[in-house]
Structures are given as structure tokens and as C-alpha cells.
Motif scaffolding. Structure first.
Motif, PDB file in Angstrom:
ATOM      1  N   ALA A 287     -43.699  21.422   4.233  1.00  0.00           N
ATOM      2  CA  ALA A 287     -43.811  19.985   4.514  1.00  0.00           C
ATOM      3  C   ALA A 287     -42.451  19.302   4.483  1.00  0.00           C
ATOM      4  N   LEU A 288     -41.640  19.614   3.469  1.00  0.00           N
ATOM      5  CA  LEU A 288     -40.339  18.949   3.352  1.00  0.00           C
ATOM      6  C   LEU A 288     -39.394  19.288   4.498  1.00  0.00           C
ATOM      7  N   PRO A 289     -39.243  20.555   4.885  1.00  0.00           N
ATOM      8  CA  PRO A 289     -38.377  20.833   6.040  1.00  0.00           C
ATOM      9  C   PRO A 289     -38.839  20.139   7.307  1.00  0.00           C
ATOM     10  N   ALA A 290     -40.156  19.994   7.490  1.00  0.00           N
ATOM     11  CA  ALA A 290     -40.662  19.329   8.697  1.00  0.00           C
ATOM     12  C   ALA A 290     -40.302  17.851   8.702  1.00  0.00           C
ATOM     13  N   ILE A 291     -40.525  17.165   7.574  1.00  0.00           N
ATOM     14  CA  ILE A 291     -40.211  15.726   7.547  1.00  0.00           C
ATOM     15  C   ILE A 291     -38.697  15.529   7.575  1.00  0.00           C
ATOM     16  N   ASP A 292     -37.944  16.430   6.965  1.00  0.00           N
ATOM     17  CA  ASP A 292     -36.481  16.305   7.009  1.00  0.00           C
ATOM     18  C   ASP A 292     -35.963  16.492   8.433  1.00  0.00           C
ATOM     19  N   ALA A 293     -36.593  17.373   9.203  1.00  0.00           N
ATOM     20  CA  ALA A 293     -36.191  17.567  10.591  1.00  0.00           C
ATOM     21  C   ALA A 293     -36.503  16.331  11.427  1.00  0.00           C
ATOM     22  N   ALA A 294     -37.627  15.684  11.131  1.00  0.00           N
ATOM     23  CA  ALA A 294     -37.957  14.434  11.826  1.00  0.00           C
ATOM     24  C   ALA A 294     -36.946  13.354  11.486  1.00  0.00           C
ATOM     25  N   ILE A 295     -36.572  13.258  10.210  1.00  0.00           N
ATOM     26  CA  ILE A 295     -35.593  12.259   9.779  1.00  0.00           C
ATOM     27  C   ILE A 295     -34.237  12.533  10.414  1.00  0.00           C
ATOM     28  N   ALA A 296     -33.876  13.789  10.597  1.00  0.00           N
ATOM     29  CA  ALA A 296     -32.595  14.125  11.233  1.00  0.00           C
ATOM     30  C   ALA A 296     -32.519  13.566  12.645  1.00  0.00           C
ATOM     31  N   ARG A 297     -33.666  13.443  13.300  1.00  0.00           N
ATOM     32  CA  ARG A 297     -33.700  12.879  14.651  1.00  0.00           C
ATOM     33  C   ARG A 297     -33.714  11.356  14.640  1.00  0.00           C
ATOM     34  N   ARG A 298     -34.223  10.765  13.555  1.00  0.00           N
ATOM     35  CA  ARG A 298     -34.266   9.301  13.434  1.00  0.00           C
ATOM     36  C   ARG A 298     -33.844   8.929  12.007  1.00  0.00           C
ATOM     37  N   PRO A 299     -32.556   9.064  11.680  1.00  0.00           N
ATOM     38  CA  PRO A 299     -32.107   8.912  10.286  1.00  0.00           C
ATOM     39  C   PRO A 299     -32.302   7.517   9.711  1.00  0.00           C
ATOM     40  N   ASP A 300     -32.405   6.499  10.553  1.00  0.00           N
ATOM     41  CA  ASP A 300     -32.571   5.138  10.048  1.00  0.00           C
ATOM     42  C   ASP A 300     -34.004   4.644  10.195  1.00  0.00           C
ATOM     43  N   ASP A 301     -34.934   5.556  10.299  1.00  0.00           N
ATOM     44  CA  ASP A 301     -36.348   5.208  10.428  1.00  0.00           C
ATOM     45  C   ASP A 301     -36.959   5.085   9.033  1.00  0.00           C
ATOM     46  N   ALA A 302     -37.217   3.858   8.600  1.00  0.00           N
ATOM     47  CA  ALA A 302     -37.726   3.624   7.252  1.00  0.00           C
ATOM     48  C   ALA A 302     -39.065   4.315   7.020  1.00  0.00           C
ATOM     49  N   TYR A 303     -39.878   4.405   8.069  1.00  0.00           N
ATOM     50  CA  TYR A 303     -41.238   4.912   7.907  1.00  0.00           C
ATOM     51  C   TYR A 303     -41.267   6.421   7.709  1.00  0.00           C
ATOM     52  N   LEU A 304     -40.306   7.135   8.267  1.00  0.00           N
ATOM     53  CA  LEU A 304     -40.206   8.564   8.003  1.00  0.00           C
ATOM     54  C   LEU A 304     -39.730   8.812   6.574  1.00  0.00           C
TER      55      LEU A 304
END
Length: 443
Positions: A287-304
Motif C-alpha cells: 500500500a505504501l509504495p503505491a501511494i508514494d508512487a502516486a504522490i511522486a506524480r503529484r507531490p503537492d496534492d494534499a488529498y494524496l
């Protein structure tokens, strides 16, 4: 259902109807609400309404329905969102409900809510929503908060004249906003044949929004009059995929989600859905690697970042959750749901005074968050502020429709707090609503 952070915000009243009684929940999630607000904004502006004022809220119900009860809130069933295939379909539903607000239809529906205020008023409104959410006009315990069956039927049942007017206005709003009107036709097609079904088999929408072949033909004619279809809106496509994708990830089986995670075509949405599915399988290692990969694409996305905090919080990684929520709160300092989650994590970490600050900020911005009232009451009690803890508990019970319990705590708070203080006045609001409901129940 595994908690969404979409959490069960308000447990409503038991209902008396053919199916077994059950509680209704209001689903709250900052990411999904942001996505719905983004989709609704052009429609609301076209209707002359403020996107900042009108909330788009979700009820946990599998049926297809949507309705309004006041000028500030449009309610969508989770089942309706799941059945929508395009953003234009969902926006057409929002446009129709916005038209009921803009056309003043609610002003002609007296329901006994005038004497309730604040948290208690919300509880009374939501008791009525419970009836509409299930298609039941009769509320068992609902009568205890002053909402009689006849009032529910009068309030939620639109006349054909109102429906025709809302159709025309809604289609005009969609056209003005540059949204493809064929979405409205597709929505109406979902309800084809509903009126020929037995009442108990009809979707709630058909019971609260009268349908007819003439009405469907009129909507098709209005769509054809638009001419060429509106150009696709990539932003609408994205936020629709994100709202529907996250909702389904928390409500459908994780295996189902993992096989369909990439169907939207947006990589970060795919990763977010995978993170939710792995989290629901208690697989923090994936779960953590998946959400971290999403955040890497949108680093300033508060909701991620907020979702990362939820995953960590529910995995009992408290300090890491605090850090994730802190980042989310820094990126979205005015979002009440994020502030509430940050305060909850701080409370779990033992930072009670800091938690109380963020929880109070969340409560002041959005008084509909059931868990914030609970957590803030706990924080106030730990800080020795028993009077304020009682006020918050009274408001929480009032929102759940448990006005007898609310009255007990409101009376306790009134005896502890200085007369005329803000907390004392909030306690009086709950007492007033409880007393009014008690009088009506004796009529």
C-alpha cells in the motif's frame, strides 16, 4: 465496509418500512468531495449559485437517487455515482438538483425545521434524508425530531411541474457551462420503465422525481437543440475518474479493484486505487509504495498525502501518520476534513493541546463531521474542560437524532459553563431543539 475516512459520519435513525431497519451513513472524504465540487463548480456558476456555498455530499446507499433539502446541500447516493459512466452524466444530475435550488422550489415546502439550529438542525434534516434515502415516507424514530410522514412526503416529492421546470433549467445550465447534454439523456435512460414497476421495486429517484415518457422526450429534444456535442473536458474526466475510482476502491472488493485499477487511463488514479485495495487487504508493504508512487506524480496534492496519513493511521503507525497529515494540512490549510484527520492523529500521539487546536478549527469550518465532535470532546475532557466536552457530546447526539441523550449533555454543559458564553449558547441551541421535538411528539 472498511472505513473510508470516507467514515460513517452520522448514524441516523431506525426506519419503519418494508425492508429491515438499518442505519444510514453520510460518507465524508476530502478527496472525493473536492472532486465532486470541481465537477459541480461550472454547473453551479451557470445556475447563479456559489460553488463555495453549495456542498455536494454523499449518502451510503446503493440505489440511484439525488435530492436537495435546503439551498446549501445537494445529496448524491453512492450507488448513483457508481452507475454514472461519464462526468457529463453526473454533472447533469447535479444541474437538475441545482435547478430546484435556483428555481426556489424548496421555498414552497414547509417542514418543521425552523425551530432547530446548528447541530440539532442538521440532525433533523438528516432524519428526513433517511426517509428519502430509503424511499420510505414513514420514519419511526424520525417523528421524535418533529418530522412527520406527511411532511416528508410533501418535502421530498417533486411535482411534475417542478420536474419539468428543473429539467429545462438544468439543461440550460449545462449548455451555459459547455457540458454535453447527451449525459442527461443517458441518465434518463437509466430510469426508463421505472414507473411501470411496483413501488417497492422502483429506484428512490423515481419515487421522488416523477418520470414520464413525455419528460424523457422533452429532455432528448432539449439535448438535440444544442446541436454539436460539447468538447471533452480533460479536467472533468480526471476528477470524475478520481471520485468514482476512490469511492469504488473503498466500497468494492479489493480483488475487483486491483483487476480494474487502471481502467481510467490516469496513472496516479490507478496507483491511488491500488493503494486503497492493498490497504484494505492489510498489506502495508504494498500500500505504501503505491501511494508514494502516486504522490511522486503529484507531490503537492494534499488529498494524496491525506490518504497516506489514513493508511498509516489505520495501520497504527501513528507518528508517521502525523507527519503525513501535517503535510496534507500544510497544502490544504482550509480543508476541514483534513484538519480533523490531523487533529485525530495528534490526539492519538498524545499531543492533546495541539490536537484540540486543529479539531476546533475543523469543527468551526464544517460542523457536519461527527468524528471531529467526538475527538474534540475527548480532547477537551483530557484538558479538563468538562463543560465544553459536554457541549460537543450534546451536539454529536443531536446530529444523530438522539435528542434525549443530547438534552442530558446540554443540560450538564449549561450548568458548567458561564451563562452567555459561546459554549453555553450552543448548549441552549440543542436544548431548544430537544424541547421543541418533545412538544411535537406529544401532539
Amino acid at each position: 465496509m472498511h472505513s473510508l475516512r470516507i467514515f460513517a459520519a452520522l448514524m441516523l435513525l431506525s426506519l419503519t418500512f418494508a425492508a429491515p431497519a438499518r442505519a444510514i451513513t453520510l460518507l465524508r472524504d476530502p478527496d472525493i468531495e473536492h472532486a465532486l465540487r470541481t465537477l459541480a463548480a461550472p454547473v453551479l456558476r451557470a445556475a447563479g449559485l456559489s460553488p463555495e456555498r453549495v456542498n455536494i455530499l454523499i449518502l451510503d446507499a446503493p440505489s440511484l437517487n439525488a435530492f436537495v433539502v435546503d439551498a446549501d446541500n445537494i445529496f448524491l447516493h453512492s450507488g448513483l455515482i457508481q452507475r454514472m459512466e461519464t462526468p457529463a452524466m453526473l454533472q447533469s444530475v447535479i444541474a437538475h438538483e441545482a435547478a430546484h435550488i435556483a428555481n426556489g422550489h424548496l421555498m414552497r415546502r414547509p417542514i418543521h425545521l425552523r425551530d432547530a439550529r446548528n447541530a440539532a438542525a442538521l440532525g433533523m434534516i438528516l432524519a428526513g434524508i433517511a426517509g428519502a434515502a430509503t424511499g420510505s415516507a414513514e420514519l419511526g424514530a424520525g417523528a421524535a425530531v418533529g418530522l412527520q410522514g406527511a411532511a416528508i412526503r410533501s418535502f421530498f416529492a417533486h411535482t411534475r411541474a417542478e420536474e419539468n421546470a428543473a429539467d429545462e433549467s438544468g439543461m440550460r445550465f449545462l449548455h451555459r457551462a459547455g457540458i454535453d447534454l447527451s449525459g442527461a439523456v443517458q441518465v434518463m435512460d437509466l430510469f426508463t420503465g421505472q414507473e411501470s414497476l411496483a413501488l417497492t421495486r422502483q429506484d428512490a429517484y423515481a419515487r421522488t422525481h416523477p418520470l414520464s415518457r413525455d419528460r424523457m422526450r422533452r429532455i432528448r429534444a432539449l439535448a438535440e437543440a444544442q446541436g454539436a456535442q460539447a468538447a471533452p473536458d480533460p479536467q472533468a474526466d480526471y476528477w470524475f475518474a478520481r471520485a468514482k475510482g476512490k469511492l469504488s476502491a473503498f466500497q468494492r472488493d479489493p480483488k475487483w479493484t486491483l483487476t480494474r485499477a487502471g481502467e481510467s487511463g490516469f496513472e496516479d488514479v490507478k496507483l491511488m486505487r491500488q493503494a486503497v485495495a492493498f490497504h484494505r487487504q492489510a498489506d502495508l508493504g504494498r500500500a505504501l509504495p503505491a501511494i508514494d508512487a502516486a504522490i511522486a506524480r503529484r507531490p503537492d496534492d494534499a488529498y494524496l498525502h491525506e490518504l497516506r496519513g489514513q493508511i498509516l493511521m489505520e495501520s497504527r503507525q501513528i507518528k508517521a501518520a502525523v507527519a503525513a497529515y501535517a503535510r496534507a494540512a500544510n497544502l490544504a490549510p482550509r480543508n476541514a476534513l483534513i484538519l480533523g484527520s490531523y487533529g485525530r492523529a495528534l490526539l492519538a500521539d498524545g499531543q492533546v493541546r495541539e490536537a484540540a487546536k486543529f479539531l476546533e478549527s475543523a469543527r468551526a469550518r464544517d460542523g457536519r463531521d461527527f468524528r471531529v465532535l467526538r475527538d474534540l470532546a475527548q480532547a477537551e475532557a483530557q484538558l479538563g474542560n468538562q463543560g465544553m466536552a459536554s457541549v460537543l457530546t450534546a451536539e454529536r447526539y443531536a446530529m444523530a437524532g438522539r435528542l434525549k441523550d443530547a438534552r442530558i449533555h446540554a443540560e450538564r454543559a449549561s450548568g458548567m459553563l458561564p451563562q452567555g458564553s459561546p459554549g453555553w449558547r450552543r448548549a441552549q441551541d440543542v436544548l431548544h431543539a430537544a424541547q421543541t421535538a418533545e412538544k411535537r411528539s406529544k401532539r
